[in-house]
Design an enzyme around this catalytic site. Structure first.
Site, PDB file in Angstrom:
ATOM      1  N   ILE A  94      44.399  47.702  45.885  1.00  6.21           N
ATOM      2  CA  ILE A  94      45.430  47.924  44.865  1.00  6.21           C
ATOM      3  C   ILE A  94      44.791  48.199  43.516  1.00  6.21           C
ATOM      4  CG2 ILE A  94      45.711  45.440  44.429  1.00  6.21           C
ATOM      5  CD1 ILE A  94      48.763  46.055  44.077  1.00  6.21           C
ATOM      6  N   VAL A  95      45.371  49.131  42.784  1.00  2.00           N
ATOM      7  CA  VAL A  95      44.860  49.469  41.459  1.00  2.00           C
ATOM      8  C   VAL A  95      45.855  48.976  40.422  1.00  2.00           C
ATOM      9  CG1 VAL A  95      44.135  51.336  39.934  1.00  2.00           C
ATOM     10  CG2 VAL A  95      43.637  51.464  42.380  1.00  2.00           C
ATOM     11  N   ASP A  96      45.353  48.146  39.525  1.00  2.00           N
ATOM     12  CA  ASP A  96      46.199  47.587  38.468  1.00  2.00           C
ATOM     13  C   ASP A  96      45.771  48.177  37.128  1.00  2.00           C
ATOM     14  OD1 ASP A  96      47.645  46.091  36.679  1.00  2.00           O
ATOM     15  OD2 ASP A  96      47.001  44.140  37.395  1.00  2.00           O
ATOM     16  N   GLY A  98      42.875  49.553  36.702  1.00  2.00           N
ATOM     17  CA  GLY A  98      41.994  50.670  37.019  1.00  2.00           C
ATOM     18  C   GLY A  98      40.541  50.388  36.678  1.00  2.00           C
ATOM     19  N   LEU A  99      40.267  49.214  36.109  1.00  2.00           N
ATOM     20  CA  LEU A  99      38.899  48.872  35.693  1.00  2.00           C
ATOM     21  C   LEU A  99      37.948  48.772  36.877  1.00  2.00           C
ATOM     22  CD1 LEU A  99      39.522  46.126  32.950  1.00  2.00           C
ATOM     23  CD2 LEU A  99      38.531  48.414  32.621  1.00  2.00           C
ATOM     24  N   THR A 100      38.422  48.121  37.951  1.00  2.00           N
ATOM     25  CA  THR A 100      37.572  47.946  39.136  1.00  2.00           C
ATOM     26  C   THR A 100      37.206  49.308  39.716  1.00  2.00           C
ATOM     27  OG1 THR A 100      38.658  45.850  39.626  1.00  2.00           O
ATOM     28  CG2 THR A 100      37.419  46.875  41.418  1.00  2.00           C
ATOM     29  N   ASP A 153      45.330  38.963  48.105  1.00  2.00           N
ATOM     30  CA  ASP A 153      45.369  37.502  48.024  1.00  2.00           C
ATOM     31  C   ASP A 153      45.786  36.993  46.660  1.00  2.00           C
ATOM     32  OD1 ASP A 153      42.887  38.378  46.726  1.00  2.00           O
ATOM     33  OD2 ASP A 153      42.450  36.245  46.576  1.00  2.00           O
TER      34      ASP A 153
HETATM   35  P1  IMP Z   1      42.123  46.323  38.417  1.00  2.00           P
HETATM   36  O1  IMP Z   1      40.654  46.334  38.117  1.00  2.00           O
HETATM   37  O2  IMP Z   1      42.918  45.668  37.332  1.00  2.00           O
HETATM   38  O3  IMP Z   1      42.660  47.706  38.744  1.00  2.00           O
HETATM   39  O4  IMP Z   1      42.350  45.401  39.665  1.00  2.00           O
HETATM   40  C1  IMP Z   1      41.904  45.784  40.897  1.00  2.00           C
HETATM   41  C2  IMP Z   1      41.483  44.634  41.779  1.00  2.00           C
HETATM   42  O5  IMP Z   1      42.113  43.418  41.472  1.00  2.00           O
HETATM   43  C3  IMP Z   1      41.874  44.986  43.182  1.00  2.00           C
HETATM   44  O6  IMP Z   1      40.726  45.330  43.887  1.00  2.00           O
HETATM   45  C4  IMP Z   1      42.514  43.755  43.727  1.00  2.00           C
HETATM   46  O7  IMP Z   1      41.616  43.087  44.560  1.00  2.00           O
HETATM   47  C5  IMP Z   1      42.815  42.892  42.554  1.00  2.00           C
HETATM   48  N1  IMP Z   1      44.260  42.940  42.254  1.00  2.00           N
HETATM   49  C6  IMP Z   1      44.886  43.619  41.274  1.00  2.00           C
HETATM   50  N2  IMP Z   1      46.201  43.441  41.301  1.00  2.00           N
HETATM   51  C7  IMP Z   1      46.428  42.608  42.339  1.00  2.00           C
HETATM   52  C8  IMP Z   1      47.627  42.050  42.908  1.00  2.00           C
HETATM   53  O8  IMP Z   1      48.762  42.278  42.476  1.00  2.00           O
HETATM   54  N3  IMP Z   1      47.444  41.258  43.987  1.00  2.00           N
HETATM   55  C9  IMP Z   1      46.232  40.973  44.530  1.00  2.00           C
HETATM   56  N4  IMP Z   1      45.102  41.490  44.037  1.00  2.00           N
HETATM   57  C10 IMP Z   1      45.193  42.291  42.950  1.00  2.00           C
END
Ligand code: IMP
Ligand code: MG
Length: 175
Positions: A94-96, A98-100, A153
């Protein structure tokens, strides 16, 4: 907890994504890198929907604590496959923010793959995406809030739920 995407909807979409990937990578040597741990269930289903020889590897990165991104990303496990000159497909859950994804793209891009694309199960609706989007294959646009199940999770719990669910109360916590 409410179901956002059902197991049947997921199964159907995974087949569609697998078919698209099979079509796009015909005749190529595809290296799939799953981002642990969240992508493991999606990845297991997706590769069985791809009708091509694939090499599988994994990266583990961490940024989340509870329902919040810590903002800094650490590599917990690196790939061991030589990807220089290969066609790389990153599989993320999942991308929230987008940093990861940005971090992984930058990092693996440094290994000089011939091509690099991303397949993500879900993208949160509020996430602003640059154009062109770094996500080439997307399962679902999902509501903002915290999702669990189908690999995702909350502090290591709920990964084994068959449906993608939203934890309503966590949505409020996240603000
Ligand atoms: P980002 O770096 O904010 O885009 O977050 C991405 C990572 O955080 C993903 O690889 C997920 O493992 C974890 N993550 C982000 N949002 C969620 C969520 O709603 N539920 C579970 N894991 C999340
Ligand atoms: Mg993850």
């Amino acid at each position: 907890m409410q179901v956002v995407v059902s197991r049947d909807q997921i199964a159907k979409r995974v087949e569609e994504l697998g078919s698209a990937i099979t079509r796009d990578y015909k005749g190529k040597e595809l290296v799939i890198v799953g981002i642990l741990r969240g992508a493991c269930i999606f990845l297991a289903d997706l590769i069985r929907a791809i009708d091509l020889p694939v090499t599988l590897d994994f990266m583990e990165v961490a940024s989340y604590q509870g329902v919040k991104s810590s903002g800094s990303i650490r590599i917990l496990k690196d790939i061991t496959t030589e990807v220089e000159g290969k066609d790389l497909l990153i599989v993320e859950d999942i991308v929230d923010t987008g940093l990861t994804l940005a971090f992984v793209i930058e990092y693996l891009g440094g290994r000089q793959p011939r091509s690099m694309k991303v397949c993500a199960l879900a993208l949160k609706s509020g996430t602003p995406m640059p154009t062109p989007s770094p996500i080439h294959y997307l399962g679902f646009r999902v509501p903002d809030g915290f999702l669990v199940g189908y690999g995702l999770d909350l502090d290591q719990k709920y990964r084994n739920l068959r449906d993608l669910c939203i934890l309503c109360e966590e949505k409020e916590l996240k603000r």
